[in-house]
Write an enzyme that holds these catalytic residues in place. Structure first.
Site, PDB file in Angstrom:
ATOM      1  N   HIS A 101     -34.113  -1.632  15.336  1.00  0.00           N
ATOM      2  CA  HIS A 101     -33.646  -2.854  14.685  1.00  0.00           C
ATOM      3  C   HIS A 101     -34.681  -3.338  13.664  1.00  0.00           C
ATOM      4  CE1 HIS A 101     -32.437  -7.052  14.111  1.00  0.00           C
ATOM      5  NE2 HIS A 101     -31.237  -6.654  14.483  1.00  0.00           N
ATOM      6  N   GLU A 169     -26.706  -2.083   9.540  1.00  0.00           N
ATOM      7  CA  GLU A 169     -27.112  -3.472   9.392  1.00  0.00           C
ATOM      8  C   GLU A 169     -28.025  -3.607   8.175  1.00  0.00           C
ATOM      9  OE1 GLU A 169     -27.050  -5.745  13.496  1.00  0.00           O
ATOM     10  OE2 GLU A 169     -28.828  -4.500  13.337  1.00  0.00           O
TER      11      GLU A 169
END
Length: 257
Positions: A101, A169
């Protein structure tokens, strides 16, 4: 039925233990009766904090919800104080592990090499990585596709075979007022899907200010959504699950015609 859409939620570190338990109970009740989750056409996963994993496994027992972890060590066992073994995560019943992430990269200096090692560790322990991929700066869609595919291939270099969830993302869209434009998402997601076509059972989902209406707007280019704070409101989560169910139904109809 084989899943035709995927919806996931990462709780990051927003909930305390009591608040998380309350949210688990409400969402587990929904997951236990939502027809698309029950019949398996929509895959649903929840990623709480490490300390909340046990409570989540207990709450979602009896539903098809997959419980995940927000990270894992690159090693299975050994003198790694403070780390969490992917082997132990598998042992307790975790099904997916979030890797790479943007916050891990930015706040904890995780390099591409670290992400590569963690991806391999998760796969070799029979878990599915939720592999976060995304360009830092807003680029033209084709340029973003080129950059993210390169990032994906690097993360999978030398990794064992196995399915994964690719979470596109774009860093510039995380926490933004609006998600990336639908056409941009579709272009990048199609490129990512082509890059993992040799991994059966792999999904490409979008995260980054995602909410209701986005899955319909993007269409068949993505397999689902990865939600953050938006899903703290259970009503919002239900709206996305309903949309994912319709997405799965349309795919089923197309496959049979």
């Amino acid at each position: 039925m084989t899943a035709r859409a995927t919806v996931g939620v990462s709780l990051k570190m927003y909930f305390g233990h009591r608040e998380a338990r309350t949210w688990f109970a409400r969402v587990a009740e929904i997951a236990g009766r939502h027809s698309a989750i029950v019949d398996g056409s929509v895959e649903f996963f929840v990623i709480p904090t490490y300390l909340q994993i046990g409570a989540a496994l207990e709450a979602f027992d009896g539903t098809r919800t997959i419980v995940g972890a927000q990270d894992a060590a690159s090693e299975d066992f050994g003198p790694f104080t403070g780390e969490v073994s992917p082997a132990e995560l598998a042992e307790v019943g975790v099904g997916v592990v979030e890797i790479g992430h943007a916050e891990r990269r930015r706040l904890f200096a995780e390099t591409d090499e670290v992400v590569r090692a963690k991806t391999a560790a998760v796969l070799r322990n029979g878990l599915r990585p939720v592999l976060c991929i995304g360009e830092e700066d807003q680029l033209a869609a084709d340029d973003a596709a080129t950059r993210t595919v390169a990032q994906l291939r690097d993360a999978l270099d030398g990794a064992p075979d196995g399915p994964l969830i690719v979470a596109y993302e774009p860093v510039w869209a995380i926490g933004a007022p609006e998600p990336a434009p639908a056409a941009h998402i579709a272009t990048v997601a199609r490129a990512l899907r082509d890059a993992v076509a040799d991994r059966p059972g792999t999904f490409v989902i979008y995260g980054g200010s995602a909410g209701p209406g986005l899955l319909t707007a993007v269409g068949d280019a993505v397999d689902g959504l990865f939600l953050g704070r938006f899903a703290h409101d259970v009503g919002n989560l239900v709206a996305v699950l309903d949309e994912a169910a319709e997405h799965a139904r349309s795919r089923t109809s197309e496959a049979t015609t």
